[in-house]
Design an enzyme around this catalytic site. Structure first.
Site, PDB file in Angstrom:
ATOM      1  N   LYS A 116       0.865  -1.187   0.000  1.00 37.58           N
ATOM      2  CA  LYS A 116       0.000   0.000   0.000  1.00 37.58           C
ATOM      3  C   LYS A 116       0.898   1.232   0.000  1.00 37.58           C
ATOM      4  CE  LYS A 116      -2.499   1.371   3.778  1.00 37.58           C
ATOM      5  NZ  LYS A 116      -1.919   2.700   4.061  1.00 37.58           N
ATOM      6  N   GLU A 185      -9.229   7.727   3.995  1.00 35.77           N
ATOM      7  CA  GLU A 185      -9.085   8.063   5.418  1.00 35.77           C
ATOM      8  C   GLU A 185      -9.605   9.470   5.697  1.00 35.77           C
ATOM      9  OE1 GLU A 185      -5.316   7.071   7.155  1.00 35.77           O
ATOM     10  OE2 GLU A 185      -5.771   8.135   9.022  1.00 35.77           O
TER      11      GLU A 185
HETATM   12  O1  KIV Z   1      -0.720   2.463   8.588  1.00 30.59           O
HETATM   13  C1  KIV Z   1      -1.910   2.200   8.825  1.00 30.59           C
HETATM   14  O2  KIV Z   1      -2.257   1.569   9.827  1.00 30.59           O
HETATM   15  C2  KIV Z   1      -2.900   2.654   7.850  1.00 30.59           C
HETATM   16  C3  KIV Z   1      -4.337   2.547   8.252  1.00 30.59           C
HETATM   17  C4  KIV Z   1      -4.658   3.608   9.223  1.00 30.59           C
HETATM   18  C5  KIV Z   1      -5.219   2.555   7.076  1.00 30.59           C
HETATM   19  O3  KIV Z   1      -2.550   3.109   6.816  1.00 30.59           O
END
Ligand code: KIV
Length: 294
Positions: A116, A185
């Site tokens: 991600k 978010e």
């Molecule tokens: O790093 C993380 O935990 C996240 C979540 C808050 C989506 O990106």
């Protein structure tokens, strides 16, 4: 219930097609990964929130690719059923496509099934490079914590019409670049809904209202382990800090009062060996005692 998800399956998983919302939770180590998987989560995110909730930093910008690889491998060793996504940390996908792909590959080799990263249009070339290397990418829009300095704090995003439209364009750009899902978010619920309705890939919300295709919360927030920062979108399902501190206090009191360890919690010699050892201890001549000079 969790199944052995693949990125292409997740990419098609829209609530508008009659599906249940996806359940995503963060985990940072083997016991966490095991518990999240046992609870039936679909996706485990080894998030860069690692920096704040585990490593004690003030923001997520402090965590490195080495940290993320280390913790992704720990989660993967728990062999969870859930699909593991690992965060590319700040500065691991900003310098060059070559470096970006190499860093994404390190997370995959550590056990993640996808990576991600945060940001929209500006990150499209990096997303395309990772996707071209056959690595699935999840996007992250709205409040992107790696931009906390540029944003001037942790604030709700997309609050004006223009800002909402901007995020909506960014989301389309991510889907077009090949992302299989996108985290939204801290945006108003209506913005979460509009983006969700306009995308072919699922949105996973955190503070983005009830209409996303999935929801994610941070393990430590949900379980009430850390109390320092509690955004409005967190629902605390347990108070593990209180339960844990109380258990630790009881242990400390038991040690001090010699209530711990008991006979049952200690190892015993046979009567014969105990007697022999006692005799030996009692009869050892002082000048032969190796401990006498200590
Ligand atoms: O790093 C993380 O935990 C996240 C979540 C808050 C989506 O990106």
């Amino acid at each position: 219930m969790a199944k052995n998800w693949t990125a292409p399956q997740i990419a098609k998983h829209k609530v508008s097609n009659g599906n249940e919302p996806l359940v995503m939770l963060t985990a940072y180590d083997a016991p966490g990964g095991r518990m999240v998987s046992k609870a039936g989560a679909d996706i485990i995110l080894v998030g860069d929130t690692l920096a704040m909730v585990v490593l004690g930093y003030e923001d997520t910008m402090q965590v490195t690719i080495d940290d993320m690889v280390h913790h992704t491998a720990a989660v993967a060793r728990a062999e969870p059923d859930a699909f593991i996504v690992a965060d590319l940390p700040w500065m691991s996908y900003h310098v060059s496509q070559e470096e970006t792909v190499k860093n994404a590959a390190r997370l995959i080799r550590a056990g993640a099934k996808a990576v991600k990263l945060e940001g929209g249009q500006d990150r499209v070339s990096m997303i395309e490079a990772i996707v071209n290397a056959e690595i699935p990418v999840m996007g992250h829009l709205g409040l992107t914590p790696q931009s906390v300095l540029a944003l001037g704090g942790y604030k709700v995003q997309g609050k004006s019409t223009n800002a909402a439209v901007e995020i909506s364009y960014e989301a389309k750009a991510l889907a077009h670049a090949g992302c299989f899902a996108v985290v939204l978010e801290c945006v108003p619920s209506l913005v979460g809904k509009l983006i969700t309705d306009s995308l072919p890939i699922p949105t996973i919300g955190i503070g983005a209202g009830p209409d996303c295709d999935g929801q994610v919360l941070v393990f430590h927030d949900l379980l009430g382990i850390n109390h320092d920062l509690k955004p409005k979108f967190v629902r605390t399902y347990a108070n593990l800090q209180e339960i844990t501190v109380s258990a630790l206090e009881t242990y400390a009191a038991d040690v001090r009062s010699k209530n711990f360890p008991s006979e049952d919690e200690s190892y015993q010699l046979s009567d014969e060996d105990a007697e022999a050892l006692g005799l030996y201890g009692a009869t050892i001549p002082k000048d032969e005692d190796p401990l006498a000079s200590w």
